[in-house]
Scaffold this motif. Structure first.
Motif, PDB file in Angstrom:
ATOM      1  N   MET A   1       0.836  -1.210   0.000  1.00  0.00           N
ATOM      2  CA  MET A   1       0.000   0.000   0.000  1.00  0.00           C
ATOM      3  C   MET A   1       0.863   1.249   0.000  1.00  0.00           C
ATOM      4  SD  MET A   1      -1.119   2.642   2.238  1.00  0.00           S
ATOM      5  CE  MET A   1      -0.314   2.029   3.692  1.00  0.00           C
ATOM      6  N   SER A   2       0.587   2.168  -0.802  1.00  0.00           N
ATOM      7  CA  SER A   2       0.959   3.570  -0.659  1.00  0.00           C
ATOM      8  C   SER A   2       0.289   4.338  -1.785  1.00  0.00           C
ATOM      9  CB  SER A   2       2.470   3.790  -0.640  1.00  0.00           C
ATOM     10  OG  SER A   2       3.035   3.544  -1.904  1.00  0.00           O
ATOM     11  N   GLU A   3       0.702   3.991  -3.048  1.00  0.00           N
ATOM     12  CA  GLU A   3       0.112   4.744  -4.148  1.00  0.00           C
ATOM     13  C   GLU A   3      -0.951   3.925  -4.846  1.00  0.00           C
ATOM     14  OE1 GLU A   3       2.175   7.159  -6.891  1.00  0.00           O
ATOM     15  OE2 GLU A   3       2.403   8.495  -5.193  1.00  0.00           O
ATOM     16  N   ALA A   4      -2.082   4.561  -5.096  1.00  0.00           N
ATOM     17  CA  ALA A   4      -3.107   3.931  -5.909  1.00  0.00           C
ATOM     18  C   ALA A   4      -3.159   4.675  -7.235  1.00  0.00           C
ATOM     19  CB  ALA A   4      -4.456   4.017  -5.204  1.00  0.00           C
ATOM     20  N   ASP A   5      -3.473   3.940  -8.283  1.00  0.00           N
ATOM     21  CA  ASP A   5      -3.682   4.574  -9.584  1.00  0.00           C
ATOM     22  C   ASP A   5      -5.189   4.625  -9.798  1.00  0.00           C
ATOM     23  OD1 ASP A   5      -4.251   4.937 -12.298  1.00  0.00           O
ATOM     24  OD2 ASP A   5      -2.248   4.269 -12.863  1.00  0.00           O
ATOM     25  N   VAL A   6      -5.744   5.812  -9.755  1.00  0.00           N
ATOM     26  CA  VAL A   6      -7.194   5.957  -9.924  1.00  0.00           C
ATOM     27  C   VAL A   6      -7.425   6.734 -11.214  1.00  0.00           C
ATOM     28  CG1 VAL A   6      -9.338   6.810  -8.883  1.00  0.00           C
ATOM     29  CG2 VAL A   6      -7.480   6.004  -7.415  1.00  0.00           C
ATOM     30  N   ALA A   7      -7.835   6.017 -12.230  1.00  0.00           N
ATOM     31  CA  ALA A   7      -8.070   6.624 -13.548  1.00  0.00           C
ATOM     32  C   ALA A   7      -6.830   7.390 -14.040  1.00  0.00           C
ATOM     33  CB  ALA A   7      -9.284   7.557 -13.507  1.00  0.00           C
ATOM     34  N   GLY A   8      -5.664   6.807 -13.792  1.00  0.00           N
ATOM     35  CA  GLY A   8      -4.423   7.438 -14.253  1.00  0.00           C
ATOM     36  C   GLY A   8      -3.882   8.503 -13.315  1.00  0.00           C
ATOM     37  N   SER A  24       0.630   3.294   8.207  1.00  0.00           N
ATOM     38  CA  SER A  24       0.187   2.637   9.442  1.00  0.00           C
ATOM     39  C   SER A  24       0.364   1.145   9.253  1.00  0.00           C
ATOM     40  CB  SER A  24      -1.303   2.916   9.691  1.00  0.00           C
ATOM     41  OG  SER A  24      -1.479   4.205  10.181  1.00  0.00           O
ATOM     42  N   PRO A  25       0.397   0.375  10.345  1.00  0.00           N
ATOM     43  CA  PRO A  25       0.529  -1.072  10.178  1.00  0.00           C
ATOM     44  C   PRO A  25      -0.645  -1.666   9.386  1.00  0.00           C
ATOM     45  CG  PRO A  25       0.850  -0.422  12.479  1.00  0.00           C
ATOM     46  CD  PRO A  25       0.430   0.804  11.747  1.00  0.00           C
ATOM     47  N   GLY A  26      -1.813  -1.093   9.528  1.00  0.00           N
ATOM     48  CA  GLY A  26      -2.980  -1.649   8.846  1.00  0.00           C
ATOM     49  C   GLY A  26      -3.510  -0.732   7.748  1.00  0.00           C
ATOM     50  N   THR A  27      -4.371  -1.296   6.907  1.00  0.00           N
ATOM     51  CA  THR A  27      -5.050  -0.489   5.879  1.00  0.00           C
ATOM     52  C   THR A  27      -6.523  -0.882   5.838  1.00  0.00           C
ATOM     53  OG1 THR A  27      -4.672  -2.099   4.116  1.00  0.00           O
ATOM     54  CG2 THR A  27      -2.985  -0.392   4.405  1.00  0.00           C
ATOM     55  N   PHE A  28      -7.322  -0.061   5.201  1.00  0.00           N
ATOM     56  CA  PHE A  28      -8.695  -0.476   4.880  1.00  0.00           C
ATOM     57  C   PHE A  28      -8.906  -0.308   3.375  1.00  0.00           C
ATOM     58  CE2 PHE A  28     -10.816   3.643   4.229  1.00  0.00           C
ATOM     59  CZ  PHE A  28      -9.966   4.528   4.882  1.00  0.00           C
ATOM     60  N   THR A  29      -9.846  -1.082   2.843  1.00  0.00           N
ATOM     61  CA  THR A  29     -10.065  -1.070   1.401  1.00  0.00           C
ATOM     62  C   THR A  29     -11.157  -0.064   1.057  1.00  0.00           C
ATOM     63  OG1 THR A  29      -9.483  -3.403   1.323  1.00  0.00           O
ATOM     64  CG2 THR A  29     -10.610  -2.504  -0.612  1.00  0.00           C
ATOM     65  N   ASP A  30     -10.819   0.825   0.137  1.00  0.00           N
ATOM     66  CA  ASP A  30     -11.772   1.844  -0.319  1.00  0.00           C
ATOM     67  C   ASP A  30     -12.405   1.334  -1.617  1.00  0.00           C
ATOM     68  OD1 ASP A  30     -13.049   4.316  -0.775  1.00  0.00           O
ATOM     69  OD2 ASP A  30     -11.314   5.086  -1.890  1.00  0.00           O
ATOM     70  N   LEU A  31     -13.741   1.188  -1.623  1.00  0.00           N
ATOM     71  CA  LEU A  31     -14.448   0.656  -2.794  1.00  0.00           C
ATOM     72  C   LEU A  31     -15.092   1.795  -3.579  1.00  0.00           C
ATOM     73  CD1 LEU A  31     -16.401  -2.307  -1.120  1.00  0.00           C
ATOM     74  CD2 LEU A  31     -14.192  -2.431  -2.306  1.00  0.00           C
ATOM     75  N   LEU A  44      -4.798   2.933   7.803  1.00  0.00           N
ATOM     76  CA  LEU A  44      -5.795   2.828   8.869  1.00  0.00           C
ATOM     77  C   LEU A  44      -5.228   3.478  10.131  1.00  0.00           C
ATOM     78  CD1 LEU A  44      -8.570   1.515   9.627  1.00  0.00           C
ATOM     79  CD2 LEU A  44      -7.284  -0.500  10.312  1.00  0.00           C
ATOM     80  N   GLY A  45      -5.529   4.749  10.292  1.00  0.00           N
ATOM     81  CA  GLY A  45      -4.985   5.486  11.432  1.00  0.00           C
ATOM     82  C   GLY A  45      -5.796   5.258  12.693  1.00  0.00           C
ATOM     83  N   GLY A  46      -5.208   5.636  13.809  1.00  0.00           N
ATOM     84  CA  GLY A  46      -5.883   5.530  15.101  1.00  0.00           C
ATOM     85  C   GLY A  46      -5.309   6.577  16.033  1.00  0.00           C
ATOM     86  N   GLU A  47      -5.290   6.245  17.302  1.00  0.00           N
ATOM     87  CA  GLU A  47      -4.856   7.207  18.317  1.00  0.00           C
ATOM     88  C   GLU A  47      -3.433   7.722  18.078  1.00  0.00           C
ATOM     89  OE1 GLU A  47      -6.167   5.713  22.094  1.00  0.00           O
ATOM     90  OE2 GLU A  47      -4.929   7.203  23.117  1.00  0.00           O
ATOM     91  N   ALA A  48      -2.521   6.820  17.692  1.00  0.00           N
ATOM     92  CA  ALA A  48      -1.119   7.224  17.534  1.00  0.00           C
ATOM     93  C   ALA A  48      -0.981   8.232  16.384  1.00  0.00           C
ATOM     94  CB  ALA A  48      -0.247   6.001  17.266  1.00  0.00           C
ATOM     95  N   VAL A 207      -3.261  15.258   7.322  1.00  0.00           N
ATOM     96  CA  VAL A 207      -4.391  14.369   7.041  1.00  0.00           C
ATOM     97  C   VAL A 207      -4.161  13.059   7.776  1.00  0.00           C
ATOM     98  CG1 VAL A 207      -5.661  13.101   5.261  1.00  0.00           C
ATOM     99  CG2 VAL A 207      -4.702  15.365   4.727  1.00  0.00           C
ATOM    100  N   VAL A 208      -5.151  12.664   8.568  1.00  0.00           N
ATOM    101  CA  VAL A 208      -5.113  11.335   9.196  1.00  0.00           C
ATOM    102  C   VAL A 208      -6.249  10.516   8.609  1.00  0.00           C
ATOM    103  CG1 VAL A 208      -5.344  10.028  11.344  1.00  0.00           C
ATOM    104  CG2 VAL A 208      -4.120  12.195  11.334  1.00  0.00           C
ATOM    105  N   GLN A 209      -5.891   9.462   7.897  1.00  0.00           N
ATOM    106  CA  GLN A 209      -6.904   8.587   7.319  1.00  0.00           C
ATOM    107  C   GLN A 209      -7.351   7.555   8.350  1.00  0.00           C
ATOM    108  OE1 GLN A 209      -8.267   9.178   4.561  1.00  0.00           O
ATOM    109  NE2 GLN A 209      -6.803   9.997   3.060  1.00  0.00           N
ATOM    110  N   GLY A 210      -8.527   7.001   8.154  1.00  0.00           N
ATOM    111  CA  GLY A 210      -8.969   5.950   9.074  1.00  0.00           C
ATOM    112  C   GLY A 210     -10.471   5.976   9.276  1.00  0.00           C
TER     113      GLY A 210
END
Ligand code: NAD
Length: 532
Positions: A1-8, A24-31, A44-48, A207-210
């Protein structure tokens, strides 16, 4: 995980903290709601991560707060330039991420993102708190940077709603930690790239994702925040307000709605029908949508016939297609929630005049534009926010009844009314519980105007000076009338320090609105209390 290619378009879906991409150690899948296929693996961010971002924002605060307003404004304009250069990329990514129409993103939503930055950059340089005077004393109102601002926002217009909060917070001299919505998190990552290219110092925007219950909850509860700006549902708003309240952090809440759209018999019926059908915009996932159609009895038959004919002609399909009017709902979970409202309403006696389920030709997350009649007073479908392409229709016979029906929910975000009578428009709009009332129009709003809701629709107003009132620490400085009295032996102050000069400079300011709003009726009361 790091870079996604979304429509180029390359989207780095890690966090953005202190000017660096952080995993982060974990990720979540964005559909994608278009086809329910994965778009990206998101950190997948959290408290840290929330704590690290707040710390980075704290460290950056001093420098940004001391940056002169004109220089802050210049950086915000550079961000707007970057948004404008990348409108196509942002539109392509956002459409795949939240399913809203590509044509809307290109023509109105992304230009508005840029406008959010330009508007607050310009407003910052026009803020004018001068002009108050009492007993020869001069009072100067100023908007001092407050500190770290958390911005937590929803998915229905992710970048536009986030920047409506981020831009004024940055303009006010605050630093920001944004928690994007987990159902449409990607354009926030692109915004981070744009802010870096625009020269925003590291740590000023983070930006904190999660997930909401993890990263969002940790952020809202952080003790080092100066402000929490939350846009989302009333249910989450309660949690965020409670978490912030425990720290006494000021909160601005822009929450849900269950807004009425009233049509009186003297209205231009074509206009009213057109706007009523327009409430299916963004598949009904619009906080301001007038989802309760309230129509005066004598025209109800004709209104319904014209409405159903026009709504049935709406084209539902892939939001990337220019010809599409209505796209999908955001996720399967959300679609099931929308469908649950419709099923329970029908089981309780409501009749679908249109739609009532998933579009059989499209399947997936494409819920048909739906109109329900005959729901009993007080029914769930008439009082709770569905946030999908589901409208209800009720009739009334008198103005009094129309107002009572309009005000019969705990929400108060907006109201729309159609009438040919100016007197009725004034009478009725004065009695509607709503932060915004539209008369014979819908969705038009000057960014200088206050925006927010009553009741469950929120706390506070933003827009123009109202935004600075929230994000900044508003301060009043009172200068003695006799000017500067230096200690014996001290040098005479320079000519540029004399108060008369700054008074006349401020008095010539352009922003009369903000001054007059504050000035009205308060000066003498304050004086009367000075010994109390
Ligand atoms: P939501 O309340 O579920 O989520 C909003 C944000 O809060 C998301 O980023 C989510 O991750 C986060 N969150 C969830 N739980 C949290 C928690 N415990 N602590 C902190 N953050 C948490 O709302 P949604 O489903 O994303 O959006 C739809 C809602 O937003 C609707 O009610 C709609 O009316 C409202 N909305 C209001 C406005 C407005 O300006 N008034 C604008 C758009 C949407």
């Amino acid at each position: 995980m790091s870079e996604a290619d979304v429509a180029g378009v390359a989207v780095d879906a890690r966090h953005w903290i202190g000017g660096r991409r952080v995993a982060s150690p974990g990720t979540f899948t964005d559909l994608s709601p278009i086809d329910e296929r994965p778009l990206a693996e998101v950190a997948l961010g959290g408290e840290a991560e929330a704590a690290a971002a707040v710390q980075a924002a704290r460290e950056a605060f001093g420098g940004w707060a001391q940056t002169p307003p004109a220089d802050r404004a210049a950086v915000l304009h550079a961000i707007a330039d970057g948004v404008e250069r990348r409108i196509e990329d942002l539109s392509q990514v956002e459409t795949r991420d939240n399913g809203a129409l590509l044509r809307s993103h290109r023509r109105s939503v992304m230009p508005r993102v840029a406008q959010n930055f330009r508007f607050f950059a310009d407003w910052l340089t026009k803020l004018d708190g001068g002009g108050l005077e009492i007993s020869g004393h001069r009072e100067q109102v100023s908007w001092a940077p407050a500190g770290v601002t958390a911005v937590i926002t929803p998915w229905n217009a992710p970048l536009m709603l986030a920047t409506w909060r981020i831009a004024p917070a940055l303009a006010a001299g605050n630093t920001v930690v944004a928690k994007p919505p987990e159902w449409a998190p990607l354009t926030a990552s692109l915004l981070a790239d744009i802010t870096r290219e625009a020269g925003l110092p590291d740590g000023v925007f983070n930006v904190v994702q999660g997930l909401g219950g993890e990263a969002g909850a940790a952020l809202a509860a952080h003790p080092d925040l100066a402000r929490v700006a939350f846009t989302g549902s009333a249910a989450t708003g309660r949690l965020v307000a409670a978490a912030a309240g425990a720290q006494l952090t000021p909160v601005s809440l822009e929450l849900g709605g269950k807004s009425p759209l009233l049509v009186f018999a003297d209205a231009d019926l074509d206009l009213a029908v057109g706007h009523a059908v327009g409430q299916y915009d963004n598949a009904g996932q619009v906080c301001l949508a007038g989802t309760r159609l309230l129509v005066e009895e004598p025209i109800a038959g004709e209104f319904t016939a014209r409405f159903t004919e026009r709504a049935a002609a709406l084209r539902q399909g892939d939001p990337r297609d220019e010809a599409t009017d209505i796209g999908p709902n955001i996720t399967r979970e959300h679609l099931d929630r929308v469908d649950g409202f419709v099923r329970r309403a029908v089981a309780a006696g409501a009749r679908p005049l249109l739609g009532g389920g998933v579009n059989p030709a499209l399947g997936g997350l494409y819920y048909q534009p739906t109109l329900l009649a005959g729901a009993a007073a007080g029914a769930e479908i008439l009082t709770e926010e569905v946030f999908g392409p589901v409208l209800t229709i009720q009739t009334f016979t008198a103005e009094e009844e129309a107002v009572a029906l309009a005000n019969s929910t705990p929400y108060g975000l907006a109201a729309t009314l159609f009438t040919g009578s100016r007197h009725r428009a004034e009478r009725v709009s004065a009695r509607l519980r709503a932060g915004t009332v539209w008369v014979n129009c819908f969705f038009v709003r000057d960014l200088r105007a206050p925006f927010g809701g009553a009741g469950l629709s929120g706390i506070g107003r933003e827009g123009g000076t109202w935004s600075f009132d929230f994000y900044a620490d508003v301060k009043n400085t009172v200068y003695a009338g006799q000017g500067w009295r230096a200690a014996a032996g001290a040098g005479r102050p320079g000519a540029e320090d004399t108060p008369s000069r700054s008074v006349s400079r401020r008095a010539s300011g352009t922003t009369k609105r903000s001054v007059s709003r504050r000035a009205s009726g308060t000066t003498h009361r304050e004086e009367g209390q000075k010994n109390g």
